[in-house]
Design an enzyme around this catalytic site. Sequence first.
Site, PDB file in Angstrom:
ATOM      1  N   GLY A 105      67.108   0.745  34.294  1.00  0.00           N
ATOM      2  CA  GLY A 105      67.550   1.179  32.974  1.00  0.00           C
ATOM      3  C   GLY A 105      66.356   1.624  32.162  1.00  0.00           C
ATOM      4  O   GLY A 105      65.204   1.405  32.559  1.00  0.00           O
ATOM      5  N   LYS A 106      66.577   2.274  31.056  1.00  0.00           N
ATOM      6  CA  LYS A 106      65.488   2.618  30.120  1.00  0.00           C
ATOM      7  C   LYS A 106      66.127   3.005  28.806  1.00  0.00           C
ATOM      8  O   LYS A 106      67.244   3.542  28.781  1.00  0.00           O
ATOM      9  CB  LYS A 106      64.671   3.795  30.658  1.00  0.00           C
ATOM     10  CG  LYS A 106      63.262   3.854  30.116  1.00  0.00           C
ATOM     11  CD  LYS A 106      62.378   2.806  30.766  1.00  0.00           C
ATOM     12  CE  LYS A 106      60.915   3.011  30.536  1.00  0.00           C
ATOM     13  NZ  LYS A 106      60.109   2.210  31.459  1.00  0.00           N
TER      14      LYS A 106
END
Length: 419
Positions: A105-106
């Site tokens: 994720g980011k």
Amino acid sequence: MSQSVNPFESLQEQIEDAAAHIGVDDGVLERLKNPERVLETNLSVELDDGSIGVFRAYRSQFNGDRGPYKGGIRYHPGVSREEVKALSGWMVYKCAVVDIPYGGGKGGIVVDPSEHSTEELERLTRSFATELRPLIGEDRDIPAPDVNTGQREMNWIKSTYETLENTTAPGVITGKAIDSGGSEGRVEATGRSTMLTARETFDYLGKALPGATVAVQGYGNAGSVAAKLLEDDHDANVVAVSDSSGGVYNPNGLDAHGVKQFKNRTGSVSGYRGATEEVTNDELLTLDVDLLVPAALENAIDGELAREVEADVIVEAANGPLTPEADTVLTGKDIVVVPDILANAGGVTVSYFEWVQNRQRFYWPESRVNQELERHIVEAFDGLIDCYESYNLPDFRTAAYVVAIERVLDASAEAGNWP
Ligand code: NAD
């Protein structure tokens, strides 16, 4: 430095290149190349003068086949949907290559934090944490610090989440201060994995690390720790370092600790007295050294600059420091590149240890953290070499992606496709 490369296209190109070696169906490839979901939100925050500021923010959850989504949150005016998608994808493959049980994720907020007071940044962070609340969680998605965020922001996110959920959940976030459930060894972890992968690579190539000349671009957390460990643990000879103000060089060697102390005192490496010359960043990147460590920003070396690079080995402490064209040029010149998804994976690996300690409510001494980190990185390096040799691959990056993609594909196949 090339700014025109779209990072999401670079990521997709790297996945396509690696997948071509193992034959992946079109539909599956499409899935490997694209995020599962992206949150885009506009945060309304009261500013100190009473007016309302609106800030665009994103969270990309790329692939959850191997575990909860995991990845940082950055605050920067240049944050974009494409950048966040790319960075979340790199996290999937980074976690897979070191075999830790996370997806990728980011997230990020389009903001220049230097233009805001601490109070405004706290309201902004808590507002983002409120938007993220349904998406994150100890078993769902675990954010961490990234560009311009650190322990302070992580503690605000944790506090907001725990207050709204009426629980304690230190493992909802990593990169926390030690007193809030952070891990020993986290600050040094990225520089440490950079050093470990350099050591393993030199060993594999039959080259001696003691006395080897080293240039480091970017003398922040990752770069300075890598330089100090290479010097302290392996007698490598750090001859050049730089930061955004420029670089310093001494063919007989700088003192990695001395330069760091100088930078802490003055704010930059420029003017360090142990240097014989000042160099520009491009000059540093093209020095004839045994080991080059880009540890600043993405796209530091483009195709044109790559033609001038004279290092024997490049270990990518930064994320994405080479453009795809630079990669092709360097492979053509037989320069060995240790890819970011392995070289700087120490950060996320010790984040994983932080989360394990949080879940167990049992904390490890630094010696155990470093020992477990070394085991993970050395095993990952050995796995990369096995793959590189058995598939007869052109470079280490392709091998790292093949290892990672195979692990994601295995997890995905075991889960089946539903609904
Ligand atoms: P940092 O902010 O501590 O250090 C960055 C350094 O790069 C600073 O010294 C800065 O002056 C320098 N810099 C900035 N622009 C530059 C330029 N144009 N030329 C030369 N130097 C420049 O950041 P960090 O945490 O060390 O991160 C560096 C890189 O490592 C980033 O790409 C980051 O994504 C990556 N990384 C860091 C971690 C971590 O745990 N810190 C983990 C994984 C990846």
